[in-house]
Design a protein around this motif. Sequence first.
Motif, PDB file in Angstrom:
ATOM      1  N   VAL A  94       0.852  -1.181   0.000  1.00 42.99           N
ATOM      2  CA  VAL A  94       0.000   0.000   0.000  1.00 42.99           C
ATOM      3  C   VAL A  94       0.889   1.232   0.000  1.00 42.99           C
ATOM      4  CG1 VAL A  94      -1.771   1.286   1.245  1.00 42.99           C
ATOM      5  CG2 VAL A  94      -1.810  -1.211   1.247  1.00 42.99           C
ATOM      6  N   GLU A  95       0.802   2.040  -1.050  1.00 39.92           N
ATOM      7  CA  GLU A  95       1.652   3.217  -1.157  1.00 39.92           C
ATOM      8  C   GLU A  95       0.856   4.490  -0.913  1.00 39.92           C
ATOM      9  OE1 GLU A  95       4.289   3.565  -4.361  1.00 39.92           O
ATOM     10  OE2 GLU A  95       5.263   1.639  -4.006  1.00 39.92           O
ATOM     11  N   GLU A  96       0.063   4.489   0.135  1.00 39.62           N
ATOM     12  CA  GLU A  96      -0.622   5.695   0.556  1.00 39.62           C
ATOM     13  C   GLU A  96       0.136   6.259   1.746  1.00 39.62           C
ATOM     14  OE1 GLU A  96      -4.638   4.791   1.386  1.00 39.62           O
ATOM     15  OE2 GLU A  96      -5.147   4.267  -0.678  1.00 39.62           O
ATOM     16  N   ILE A  97       0.502   7.523   1.671  1.00 37.41           N
ATOM     17  CA  ILE A  97       1.312   8.119   2.721  1.00 37.41           C
ATOM     18  C   ILE A  97       0.494   8.240   4.001  1.00 37.41           C
ATOM     19  CG2 ILE A  97       2.549  10.197   3.436  1.00 37.41           C
ATOM     20  CD1 ILE A  97       3.377  10.607   0.559  1.00 37.41           C
ATOM     21  N   GLU A  98       0.976   7.595   5.078  1.00 30.36           N
ATOM     22  CA  GLU A  98       0.307   7.664   6.375  1.00 30.36           C
ATOM     23  C   GLU A  98       0.714   8.913   7.144  1.00 30.36           C
ATOM     24  OE1 GLU A  98       1.002   4.221   8.702  1.00 30.36           O
ATOM     25  OE2 GLU A  98       0.203   2.823   7.222  1.00 30.36           O
ATOM     26  N   GLY A  99       1.897   9.395   6.882  1.00 24.56           N
ATOM     27  CA  GLY A  99       2.439  10.536   7.604  1.00 24.56           C
ATOM     28  C   GLY A  99       3.924  10.635   7.321  1.00 24.56           C
ATOM     29  N   TYR A 100       4.625  11.381   8.157  1.00 18.28           N
ATOM     30  CA  TYR A 100       6.060  11.582   7.977  1.00 18.28           C
ATOM     31  C   TYR A 100       6.774  11.324   9.294  1.00 18.28           C
ATOM     32  CZ  TYR A 100       4.860  13.805   3.554  1.00 18.28           C
ATOM     33  OH  TYR A 100       4.380  14.050   2.296  1.00 18.28           O
ATOM     34  N   ILE A 101       8.030  10.914   9.184  1.00 18.82           N
ATOM     35  CA  ILE A 101       8.831  10.616  10.362  1.00 18.82           C
ATOM     36  C   ILE A 101      10.201  11.266  10.191  1.00 18.82           C
ATOM     37  CG2 ILE A 101       9.710   8.430   9.413  1.00 18.82           C
ATOM     38  CD1 ILE A 101       9.491   7.273  12.246  1.00 18.82           C
ATOM     39  N   PRO A 102      10.740  11.920  11.241  1.00 19.76           N
ATOM     40  CA  PRO A 102      12.046  12.573  11.095  1.00 19.76           C
ATOM     41  C   PRO A 102      13.177  11.558  11.030  1.00 19.76           C
ATOM     42  CG  PRO A 102      11.241  12.807  13.346  1.00 19.76           C
ATOM     43  CD  PRO A 102      10.136  12.170  12.564  1.00 19.76           C
ATOM     44  N   VAL A 103      14.084  11.757  10.092  1.00 16.10           N
ATOM     45  CA  VAL A 103      15.257  10.896   9.950  1.00 16.10           C
ATOM     46  C   VAL A 103      16.455  11.778   9.638  1.00 16.10           C
ATOM     47  CG1 VAL A 103      13.946   8.898   9.136  1.00 16.10           C
ATOM     48  CG2 VAL A 103      14.862  10.506   7.487  1.00 16.10           C
ATOM     49  N   ARG A 104      17.645  11.218   9.799  1.00 13.45           N
ATOM     50  CA  ARG A 104      18.869  11.942   9.480  1.00 13.45           C
ATOM     51  C   ARG A 104      19.473  11.369   8.209  1.00 13.45           C
ATOM     52  NH1 ARG A 104      21.784  13.367  15.270  1.00 13.45           N
ATOM     53  NH2 ARG A 104      19.978  14.443  16.145  1.00 13.45           N
ATOM     54  N   PHE A 105      19.838  12.250   7.304  1.00 11.36           N
ATOM     55  CA  PHE A 105      20.361  11.864   6.006  1.00 11.36           C
ATOM     56  C   PHE A 105      21.842  12.193   5.931  1.00 11.36           C
ATOM     57  CE2 PHE A 105      15.907  12.256   5.383  1.00 11.36           C
ATOM     58  CZ  PHE A 105      15.556  11.497   4.290  1.00 11.36           C
ATOM     59  N   ASN A 106      22.627  11.308   5.315  1.00 11.60           N
ATOM     60  CA  ASN A 106      24.030  11.608   5.049  1.00 11.60           C
ATOM     61  C   ASN A 106      24.183  12.528   3.850  1.00 11.60           C
ATOM     62  OD1 ASN A 106      25.017   9.980   7.126  1.00 11.60           O
ATOM     63  ND2 ASN A 106      24.929   8.152   5.850  1.00 11.60           N
ATOM     64  N   SER A 107      23.198  12.514   2.958  1.00 12.14           N
ATOM     65  CA  SER A 107      23.292  13.272   1.714  1.00 12.14           C
ATOM     66  C   SER A 107      21.914  13.771   1.325  1.00 12.14           C
ATOM     67  CB  SER A 107      23.860  12.385   0.594  1.00 12.14           C
ATOM     68  OG  SER A 107      23.676  12.985  -0.668  1.00 12.14           O
ATOM     69  N   GLU A 108      21.890  14.963   0.717  1.00  7.72           N
ATOM     70  CA  GLU A 108      20.625  15.517   0.239  1.00  7.72           C
ATOM     71  C   GLU A 108      20.055  14.690  -0.912  1.00  7.72           C
ATOM     72  OE1 GLU A 108      19.065  17.977   1.653  1.00  7.72           O
ATOM     73  OE2 GLU A 108      20.644  18.327   3.114  1.00  7.72           O
ATOM     74  N   GLU A 109      20.907  13.850  -1.534  1.00  5.40           N
ATOM     75  CA  GLU A 109      20.474  13.088  -2.699  1.00  5.40           C
ATOM     76  C   GLU A 109      19.795  11.778  -2.312  1.00  5.40           C
ATOM     77  OE1 GLU A 109      20.722  14.449  -5.664  1.00  5.40           O
ATOM     78  OE2 GLU A 109      21.676  16.173  -4.709  1.00  5.40           O
ATOM     79  N   GLN A 110      19.859  11.391  -1.049  1.00 10.09           N
ATOM     80  CA  GLN A 110      19.304  10.107  -0.651  1.00 10.09           C
ATOM     81  C   GLN A 110      17.782  10.107  -0.709  1.00 10.09           C
ATOM     82  OE1 GLN A 110      20.863   9.329   3.249  1.00 10.09           O
ATOM     83  NE2 GLN A 110      22.639   8.257   2.458  1.00 10.09           N
ATOM     84  N   THR A 111      17.234   8.962  -1.117  1.00 10.18           N
ATOM     85  CA  THR A 111      15.797   8.743  -1.070  1.00 10.18           C
ATOM     86  C   THR A 111      15.523   7.723   0.018  1.00 10.18           C
ATOM     87  OG1 THR A 111      15.543   9.196  -3.432  1.00 10.18           O
ATOM     88  CG2 THR A 111      13.775   7.966  -2.352  1.00 10.18           C
ATOM     89  N   VAL A 112      14.856   8.164   1.080  1.00  4.05           N
ATOM     90  CA  VAL A 112      14.557   7.304   2.221  1.00  4.05           C
ATOM     91  C   VAL A 112      13.066   7.402   2.515  1.00  4.05           C
ATOM     92  CG1 VAL A 112      14.999   6.858   4.672  1.00  4.05           C
ATOM     93  CG2 VAL A 112      16.872   7.592   3.189  1.00  4.05           C
ATOM     94  N   PHE A 113      12.448   6.272   2.804  1.00  4.70           N
ATOM     95  CA  PHE A 113      11.036   6.264   3.162  1.00  4.70           C
ATOM     96  C   PHE A 113      10.804   5.197   4.219  1.00  4.70           C
ATOM     97  CE2 PHE A 113      11.749   3.625  -0.541  1.00  4.70           C
ATOM     98  CZ  PHE A 113      11.138   2.426  -0.214  1.00  4.70           C
ATOM     99  N   GLY A 114       9.677   5.293   4.896  1.00  7.29           N
ATOM    100  CA  GLY A 114       9.338   4.330   5.931  1.00  7.29           C
ATOM    101  C   GLY A 114       8.228   3.397   5.487  1.00  7.29           C
ATOM    102  N   LEU A 115       8.257   2.186   6.011  1.00  7.98           N
ATOM    103  CA  LEU A 115       7.197   1.207   5.779  1.00  7.98           C
ATOM    104  C   LEU A 115       6.893   0.504   7.100  1.00  7.98           C
ATOM    105  CD1 LEU A 115       8.452  -0.467   2.473  1.00  7.98           C
ATOM    106  CD2 LEU A 115       6.378   0.897   2.697  1.00  7.98           C
ATOM    107  N   ARG A 116       5.618   0.258   7.346  1.00  9.30           N
ATOM    108  CA  ARG A 116       5.239  -0.511   8.535  1.00  9.30           C
ATOM    109  C   ARG A 116       5.336  -2.005   8.235  1.00  9.30           C
ATOM    110  NH1 ARG A 116       3.210   2.181  12.732  1.00  9.30           N
ATOM    111  NH2 ARG A 116       2.404   4.298  12.389  1.00  9.30           N
ATOM    112  N   VAL A 117       5.842  -2.748   9.206  1.00 11.17           N
ATOM    113  CA  VAL A 117       5.993  -4.194   9.046  1.00 11.17           C
ATOM    114  C   VAL A 117       4.707  -4.885   9.466  1.00 11.17           C
ATOM    115  CG1 VAL A 117       7.268  -6.229   9.830  1.00 11.17           C
ATOM    116  CG2 VAL A 117       8.478  -4.083   9.388  1.00 11.17           C
ATOM    117  N   ASN A 118       4.274  -5.820   8.638  1.00 10.10           N
ATOM    118  CA  ASN A 118       3.059  -6.583   8.910  1.00 10.10           C
ATOM    119  C   ASN A 118       3.415  -8.067   8.894  1.00 10.10           C
ATOM    120  OD1 ASN A 118       0.378  -7.319   9.248  1.00 10.10           O
ATOM    121  ND2 ASN A 118      -0.030  -7.307   7.048  1.00 10.10           N
ATOM    122  N   GLY A 119       3.625  -8.664  10.068  1.00 14.05           N
ATOM    123  CA  GLY A 119       3.986 -10.075  10.131  1.00 14.05           C
ATOM    124  C   GLY A 119       5.219 -10.297  10.987  1.00 14.05           C
ATOM    125  N   ASP A 120       5.601 -11.567  11.139  1.00  9.04           N
ATOM    126  CA  ASP A 120       6.684 -11.908  12.065  1.00  9.04           C
ATOM    127  C   ASP A 120       7.781 -12.755  11.431  1.00  9.04           C
ATOM    128  OD1 ASP A 120       5.341 -14.282  11.714  1.00  9.04           O
ATOM    129  OD2 ASP A 120       4.941 -14.638  13.847  1.00  9.04           O
TER     130      ASP A 120
END
Length: 211
Positions: A94-120
């Motif tokens: 599911v690629e619907e944005i739930e919200g945003y989370i603060p992270v630290r980047f080494n480079s302005e060029e990096q693409t970072v996103f979060g995903l919730r884990v479903n399962g074990d």
Amino acid sequence: MAYTKPGVTRNRIYQFVRQRLLDGEPPTVREVQTAFHMRAVQSAKSHLDALVKEGRLVKMPGKSRGYRLPGTAHSSRLAPILGRVPAGPFNIAVEEIEGYIPVRFNSEEQTVFGLRVNGDSMMSAGILHGDIVLVRSESEIHQGDIVVAMIDGEATVKEFRRVRNRIQLRPHNDAYPILSPKPEDLIIIGKVIEVRRYLEAISLIDEELNG
């Protein structure tokens, strides 16, 4: 309210913003206004502009949470949380944005996103149901990396292995099978670089740009 010299207020604002940045939570101008009980948002903006002019802060254009400390290797930004990724039976990502989370980047060029884990299926790797994994888009994946992969349009998080020229996606739970997708059916979305776990429910940041 007692009069406070502009320099004193500005130093207090700097310390407030600095601490928020070190905590990975860059504030907006309006949050500074609220924290210092200012009548107008322009007053907070004037102080922040002065701190930028003095070289104590750096402002990234076009971002309301775009302040950072100068001369730091890492800059704090907001990464979108796109939805859930299975660590167990497949589900369609599911690629619907739930919200945003603060992270630290080494480079302005990096693409970072979060995903919730479903399962074990990755619990022995310390990735549990409900965790948020931070994923960095990577062109090169190495043996043993934890990745988010798409197989026939469905997403999963697993350990990447190459065995006798065949790709394996391995779970870290013996209850789940090793996956051996065909190369033409496999897309590596990115590498898992961090796992976030919260003991209490948190409110995600709703918007990256909120003026």
